[in-house]
Design a protein around this motif. Structure first.
Motif, PDB file in Angstrom:
ATOM      1  N   HIS A 150       0.816  -1.209   0.000  1.00 38.10           N
ATOM      2  CA  HIS A 150       0.000   0.000   0.000  1.00 38.10           C
ATOM      3  C   HIS A 150       0.848   1.256   0.000  1.00 38.10           C
ATOM      4  CE1 HIS A 150      -3.394  -2.618   1.000  1.00 38.10           C
ATOM      5  NE2 HIS A 150      -4.163  -1.615   0.648  1.00 38.10           N
ATOM      6  N   MET A 151       2.011   1.167   0.660  1.00 39.55           N
ATOM      7  CA  MET A 151       2.854   2.357   0.765  1.00 39.55           C
ATOM      8  C   MET A 151       3.578   2.684  -0.522  1.00 39.55           C
ATOM      9  SD  MET A 151       4.844   1.870   4.313  1.00 39.55           S
ATOM     10  CE  MET A 151       5.973   3.233   4.199  1.00 39.55           C
ATOM     11  N   PHE A 152       3.842   1.647  -1.320  1.00 37.77           N
ATOM     12  CA  PHE A 152       4.815   1.821  -2.383  1.00 37.77           C
ATOM     13  C   PHE A 152       4.429   2.920  -3.378  1.00 37.77           C
ATOM     14  CE2 PHE A 152       7.012   0.735  -6.337  1.00 37.77           C
ATOM     15  CZ  PHE A 152       8.305   0.829  -5.869  1.00 37.77           C
ATOM     16  N   LEU A 153       3.196   2.862  -3.883  1.00 36.77           N
ATOM     17  CA  LEU A 153       2.825   3.853  -4.904  1.00 36.77           C
ATOM     18  C   LEU A 153       2.840   5.285  -4.372  1.00 36.77           C
ATOM     19  CD1 LEU A 153       0.060   2.257  -7.152  1.00 36.77           C
ATOM     20  CD2 LEU A 153       2.462   2.663  -7.629  1.00 36.77           C
ATOM     21  N   PRO A 154       2.188   5.549  -3.229  1.00 38.36           N
ATOM     22  CA  PRO A 154       2.276   6.934  -2.745  1.00 38.36           C
ATOM     23  C   PRO A 154       3.705   7.376  -2.438  1.00 38.36           C
ATOM     24  CG  PRO A 154       1.087   5.540  -1.177  1.00 38.36           C
ATOM     25  CD  PRO A 154       1.262   4.749  -2.425  1.00 38.36           C
ATOM     26  N   ALA A 155       4.521   6.463  -1.918  1.00 36.43           N
ATOM     27  CA  ALA A 155       5.904   6.837  -1.619  1.00 36.43           C
ATOM     28  C   ALA A 155       6.648   7.165  -2.910  1.00 36.43           C
ATOM     29  CB  ALA A 155       6.613   5.715  -0.871  1.00 36.43           C
ATOM     30  N   LEU A 156       6.430   6.361  -3.931  1.00 32.71           N
ATOM     31  CA  LEU A 156       7.072   6.607  -5.221  1.00 32.71           C
ATOM     32  C   LEU A 156       6.640   7.966  -5.766  1.00 32.71           C
ATOM     33  CD1 LEU A 156       8.910   5.077  -7.202  1.00 32.71           C
ATOM     34  CD2 LEU A 156       6.854   4.423  -8.440  1.00 32.71           C
ATOM     35  N   ASN A 157       5.366   8.237  -5.629  1.00 36.78           N
ATOM     36  CA  ASN A 157       4.821   9.505  -6.096  1.00 36.78           C
ATOM     37  C   ASN A 157       5.484  10.682  -5.385  1.00 36.78           C
ATOM     38  OD1 ASN A 157       1.556  11.078  -6.067  1.00 36.78           O
ATOM     39  ND2 ASN A 157       3.208  11.251  -7.514  1.00 36.78           N
ATOM     40  N   LEU A 158       5.588  10.546  -4.066  1.00 35.96           N
ATOM     41  CA  LEU A 158       6.234  11.601  -3.283  1.00 35.96           C
ATOM     42  C   LEU A 158       7.711  11.719  -3.639  1.00 35.96           C
ATOM     43  CD1 LEU A 158       5.161  11.438   0.458  1.00 35.96           C
ATOM     44  CD2 LEU A 158       4.941  13.351  -1.111  1.00 35.96           C
ATOM     45  N   ALA A 159       8.352  10.574  -3.928  1.00 40.44           N
ATOM     46  CA  ALA A 159       9.802  10.552  -4.122  1.00 40.44           C
ATOM     47  C   ALA A 159      10.217  11.152  -5.453  1.00 40.44           C
ATOM     48  CB  ALA A 159      10.323   9.121  -4.012  1.00 40.44           C
ATOM     49  N   LEU A 160       9.309  11.156  -6.413  1.00 42.12           N
ATOM     50  CA  LEU A 160       9.701  11.500  -7.775  1.00 42.12           C
ATOM     51  C   LEU A 160      10.437  12.848  -7.856  1.00 42.12           C
ATOM     52  CD1 LEU A 160       9.339  10.087 -10.481  1.00 42.12           C
ATOM     53  CD2 LEU A 160       7.560  11.764 -10.979  1.00 42.12           C
ATOM     54  N   PHE A 161       9.860  13.847  -7.226  1.00 43.99           N
ATOM     55  CA  PHE A 161      10.473  15.172  -7.256  1.00 43.99           C
ATOM     56  C   PHE A 161      11.833  15.153  -6.549  1.00 43.99           C
ATOM     57  CE2 PHE A 161      11.173  19.362  -5.433  1.00 43.99           C
ATOM     58  CZ  PHE A 161      11.003  20.174  -6.543  1.00 43.99           C
ATOM     59  N   LYS A 162      11.870  14.441  -5.409  1.00 44.61           N
ATOM     60  CA  LYS A 162      13.123  14.396  -4.638  1.00 44.61           C
ATOM     61  C   LYS A 162      14.209  13.656  -5.411  1.00 44.61           C
ATOM     62  CE  LYS A 162      10.048  15.580  -1.810  1.00 44.61           C
ATOM     63  NZ  LYS A 162       9.689  16.978  -1.949  1.00 44.61           N
ATOM     64  N   VAL A 163      13.834  12.609  -6.124  1.00 46.45           N
ATOM     65  CA  VAL A 163      14.820  11.874  -6.920  1.00 46.45           C
ATOM     66  C   VAL A 163      15.486  12.835  -7.904  1.00 46.45           C
ATOM     67  CG1 VAL A 163      15.139  10.113  -8.688  1.00 46.45           C
ATOM     68  CG2 VAL A 163      13.706   9.633  -6.720  1.00 46.45           C
ATOM     69  N   SER A 164      14.666  13.622  -8.572  1.00 51.45           N
ATOM     70  CA  SER A 164      15.211  14.561  -9.550  1.00 51.45           C
ATOM     71  C   SER A 164      16.156  15.546  -8.878  1.00 51.45           C
ATOM     72  CB  SER A 164      14.078  15.334 -10.217  1.00 51.45           C
ATOM     73  OG  SER A 164      13.111  14.444 -10.686  1.00 51.45           O
ATOM     74  N   LEU A 165      15.737  16.014  -7.712  1.00 53.36           N
ATOM     75  CA  LEU A 165      16.553  16.977  -6.982  1.00 53.36           C
ATOM     76  C   LEU A 165      17.898  16.360  -6.593  1.00 53.36           C
ATOM     77  CD1 LEU A 165      15.859  19.817  -6.049  1.00 53.36           C
ATOM     78  CD2 LEU A 165      15.243  18.879  -3.832  1.00 53.36           C
ATOM     79  N   VAL A 166      17.834  15.142  -6.050  1.00 53.75           N
ATOM     80  CA  VAL A 166      19.061  14.472  -5.605  1.00 53.75           C
ATOM     81  C   VAL A 166      19.965  14.191  -6.799  1.00 53.75           C
ATOM     82  CG1 VAL A 166      19.987  12.380  -4.557  1.00 53.75           C
ATOM     83  CG2 VAL A 166      18.009  13.496  -3.550  1.00 53.75           C
ATOM     84  N   ILE A 167      19.385  13.775  -7.919  1.00 50.23           N
ATOM     85  CA  ILE A 167      20.189  13.526  -9.121  1.00 50.23           C
ATOM     86  C   ILE A 167      20.967  14.779  -9.479  1.00 50.23           C
ATOM     87  CG2 ILE A 167      20.040  13.256 -11.635  1.00 50.23           C
ATOM     88  CD1 ILE A 167      17.920  11.190 -11.250  1.00 50.23           C
ATOM     89  N   ARG A 168      20.269  15.909  -9.486  1.00 52.83           N
ATOM     90  CA  ARG A 168      20.932  17.153  -9.914  1.00 52.83           C
ATOM     91  C   ARG A 168      22.029  17.549  -8.943  1.00 52.83           C
ATOM     92  NH1 ARG A 168      19.157  20.335 -14.061  1.00 52.83           N
ATOM     93  NH2 ARG A 168      18.048  18.890 -15.382  1.00 52.83           N
ATOM     94  N   LEU A 169      21.748  17.435  -7.657  1.00 51.31           N
ATOM     95  CA  LEU A 169      22.766  17.801  -6.670  1.00 51.31           C
ATOM     96  C   LEU A 169      23.969  16.876  -6.764  1.00 51.31           C
ATOM     97  CD1 LEU A 169      20.572  18.482  -3.550  1.00 51.31           C
ATOM     98  CD2 LEU A 169      22.033  20.108  -4.712  1.00 51.31           C
ATOM     99  N   ALA A 170      23.699  15.565  -6.860  1.00 54.12           N
ATOM    100  CA  ALA A 170      24.787  14.592  -6.894  1.00 54.12           C
ATOM    101  C   ALA A 170      25.613  14.788  -8.159  1.00 54.12           C
ATOM    102  CB  ALA A 170      24.230  13.172  -6.835  1.00 54.12           C
ATOM    103  N   ARG A 171      24.951  15.097  -9.246  1.00 52.95           N
ATOM    104  CA  ARG A 171      25.679  15.274 -10.498  1.00 52.95           C
ATOM    105  C   ARG A 171      26.568  16.508 -10.436  1.00 52.95           C
ATOM    106  NH1 ARG A 171      24.625  18.450 -15.031  1.00 52.95           N
ATOM    107  NH2 ARG A 171      25.539  17.678 -16.960  1.00 52.95           N
ATOM    108  N   ALA A 172      25.998  17.611  -9.978  1.00 52.44           N
ATOM    109  CA  ALA A 172      26.785  18.839  -9.899  1.00 52.44           C
ATOM    110  C   ALA A 172      27.988  18.629  -8.976  1.00 52.44           C
ATOM    111  CB  ALA A 172      25.916  19.987  -9.386  1.00 52.44           C
TER     112      ALA A 172
END
Lengths: 324, 325
Positions: free
Chosen positions: B187-209
């Motif tokens: 039950h948690m997985f889909l909402p967590a994934l939904n919430l995480a999507l924006f953060k994943v992008s943010l972390v990718i950009r920070l880690a890459r820079a």
């Protein structure tokens, strides 16, 4: 002197950088030989290709740079053809390197112990405890007081000279056959520089480690090196024993360099300068690269002069001391 | 260290005091709860009685002082609508939001950091470009829309995961958690994934820079010259250096995920604090809104403290309190 078998032979090494502006021939046909325990001074201005030569020996050239030709033979094995795995075995183990800026070469967020122990463990299968003991000994050898405390410390707690000592200790961990030192004292003040020079020389003599000392400072190598190779625009323009090069410089560029070093014999006189600037590597003059700055240049200099034969060699059609 | 903690606690107390004034004043500006709470058929006497019972007849500063006095003893008032302590309502919903936010952060870190480092090490490779393009999508797509797409894809079409609710829960010290059961995790997985999507992008950009900057440093070159394996260079020498900005932003984001996961909780009918807040605002349930906001403030303070403590673990040059410089 040349009776010994060479530990490192660089032959016609060419490292080019393929940039958007064109091909920069940073190293273009460099050759030298290093015998066991010998100290070679590799001298040149910024951009003469001396650091790239050092990096090329260990295969540390990143794109857009690439070794396009020549050979680097370590005990007869060509490292240019060697794979990454083999190079990694040699790096820090048989051939170590020391960099210019001690403020930048140690990782700021890892303790000195971590950085030394990982170097030991990268090449030898020993326990952590043994590795730590070896790191401790190496610190003692380079003259760092209270090594146990220092191992636990982080780089920012060290002074510049101390950091460079740590870097040297790391280079000595595996008692390498060759150390490539890329201007290791340039960022240090003069007294520390003298200490480090003295100690490195002593350590190399003790352990029989050969040393390539890359510098722009002829005065430094004249007191340190057995032999000197002077580089200009990617080529070795003059090479020989220290005495031959310092006292009997034949290439006008070496001559110019020597003239620009302050000396006690010429007190009060203005220092001579080499006119002009180092040429851009993207746009090297045809023939002898020093030609536009050279007062002796003639038509014949439009061809690349060959390195003359013999222990003392130079790349010039109109060497100093000869009839012009 | 101790000095740092004491100073930090004092600052936190001031922040909470100021916030409580702001929140209390702010809540007075929106609507009149009486209009919502009392049936239109009630007569004047009933109205006056209700107003007096809720304490709404007194002037604002008196109301605030009695609120503040009660708050100091842990009583943030009684919900107008539910008739139970407001703080209890908020805390009851808190675990659901907390576990959802935690899972989202874990997803963000586990996916974002490796991808970001990869993109930073090979910025010109096809994979690097695809990762960066993907992170732009993650930034730009609206959360509610992605949430509905996820439901459509995984719950409706494929039928792999449930679309709403918390699923089975297990009580730990009397607090229900979903992540301990397989059903709950599903039950948690889909909402967590939904919430995480924006953060994943943010972390990718920070880690890459960070990676692009750190990879050029001399100490990375020196690490290579020492003959270290690429895994050790990336996993220790580079990773530890890029973590400071990542931890900073993750700390802030973690707070905002907990406090403002309203949209995702609504889309997935997740019974967390976000949903409670929306309902309470609609009903003008003042004590619940106030309690919610104060809990959120407290949460941010705690997260910031943890982030500061993490800094000193990550970077030896940072000494907390600065007393021993």
């Amino acid at each position: 002197m040349t009776r010994q078998e060479p530990v490192l032979e660089v032959e016609d090494l060419r490292t080019h950088f393929f940039t958007r502006g064109g091909v920069a021939k940073a190293v273009d046909g460099v050759s030298f030989t290093l015998n066991r325990g010998e100290i070679l001074g590799l001298v040149g201005e910024s951009g003469s290709g001396k650091s790239v030569t050092g990096m090329s020996i260990l295969g540390l050239i990143d794109p857009p740079g690439r070794i396009v030709g020549g050979a680097v033979r370590y005990r007869g094995e060509d490292l240019v053809k060697a794979g990454e795995k083999r190079l990694r075995q040699l790096r820090g183990n048989r051939i170590a390197m020391i960099f210019q800026d001690p403020m930048m070469t140690l990782n700021p967020v890892l303790s000195v112990e971590t950085q030394m122990v990982e170097t030991v463990l990268a090449h030898d299968k020993v326990s952590r405890q043994q590795a730590r003991e070896r790191a401790r000994e190496a610190l003692v050898r380079v003259g760092i007081p209270s090594p146990d405390e220092r191992l636990a410390a982080y780089p920012h707690q060290f002074s510049g000279g101390m950091r460079q000592r740590v870097a040297i200790a790391i280079a000595l961990l595996h008692q390498p056959d060759v150390i490539i030192a890329d201007e290791p004292t340039t960022a240090l003040d003069v007294t520390i520089q003298a200490q480090i020079l003295f100690e490195v020389q002593k350590l190399c003599r003790e352990t029989g480690t050969a040393l390539v000392w890359i510098t722009h400072d002829l005065a430094v190598v004249s007191g340190l090196a057995d032999r000197i190779a002077v580089m200009y625009a990617g080529r070795v323009v003059e090479t020989g024993t220290t005495v031959e090069v310092i006292d009997g410089a034949r290439h006008p560029y070496t001559h110019g360099l020597l003239g620009s070093v302050p000396s006690r014999n010429r007190r009060g006189e203005p220092l001579s300068q080499i006119p002009g600037m180092t040429p851009s590597l993207l746009n090297l003059p045809e023939g002898c690269a020093f030609r536009p700055r050279c007062q002796r240049a003639t038509e014949i200099c439009l061809a690349v002069p060959p390195l003359s034969d013999g222990g003392h060699g130079w790349r010039c059609f109109h060497p100093e001391g000869a009839a012009a | 260290m101790l000095v740092f903690l004491i100073r930090r606690l004092a600052q936190s107390a001031i922040v909470i005091a100021v916030m409580s004034v702001l929140v209390f004043a702010g809540i007075f500006a929106i609507g009149n709860p009486i209009d919502v709470l009392i049936s239109p058929e009630a007569d004047e006497i009933e109205r006056a009685a209700a107003i007096a019972r809720l304490g709404l007849d007194r002037p604002m500063h008196e109301q605030f002082l009695s609120f503040a006095g009660n708050a100091l003893s842990g009583d943030l008032g009684t919900s107008f609508v539910h008739g139970v302590p407001a703080i209890g309502l908020v805390l009851e919903r808190f675990p659901a939001t907390l576990e959802l936010a935690l899972l989202a952060m874990i997803i963000a870190v586990v996916i974002g950091i490796p991808l970001g480092i990869w993109a930073g090490l090979k910025p010109d490779s096809a994979a690097g470009r695809i990762i960066m393009a993907g992170s732009i999508l993650g930034f730009s797509l609206p959360t509610f829309w992605v949430g509905m797409l996820l439901i459509m894809a995984f719950a409706v079409s494929l039928g792999w995961l449930p679309a709403s609710g918390r699923g089975a829960t297990v009580d730990v010290f009397g607090v229900p958690f979903s992540f301990l059961t397989l059903n709950g995790l599903k039950h948690m997985f889909l909402p967590a994934l939904n919430l995480a999507l924006f953060k994943v992008s943010l972390v990718i950009r920070l880690a890459r820079a960070g990676t692009r900057e750190v990879a050029l440093q001399d100490y990375v070159r020196f690490a290579r010259a020492k003959g270290l394996s690429p895994a050790r260079i990336v996993g220790v020498h580079i990773l530890k250096n890029i973590m400071i900005p990542v931890v900073t932003v993750l700390g802030l984001e973690f707070g905002s995920v907990i406090a403002f996961s309203v949209v995702t909780e609504s889309v997935f009918a997740w019974p967390g604090m976000g949903k409670l807040l929306i309902d309470s605002i609609l009903l003008l349930d003042r004590p619940v809104v106030v309690a919610y906001l104060l809990v959120t403030v407290l949460l941010f303070i705690v997260i910031n403290l943890v982030v500061d403590l993490l800094y000193s673990l990550l970077d030896p040059r940072i000494r907390l309190g600065g007393a021993k410089a």
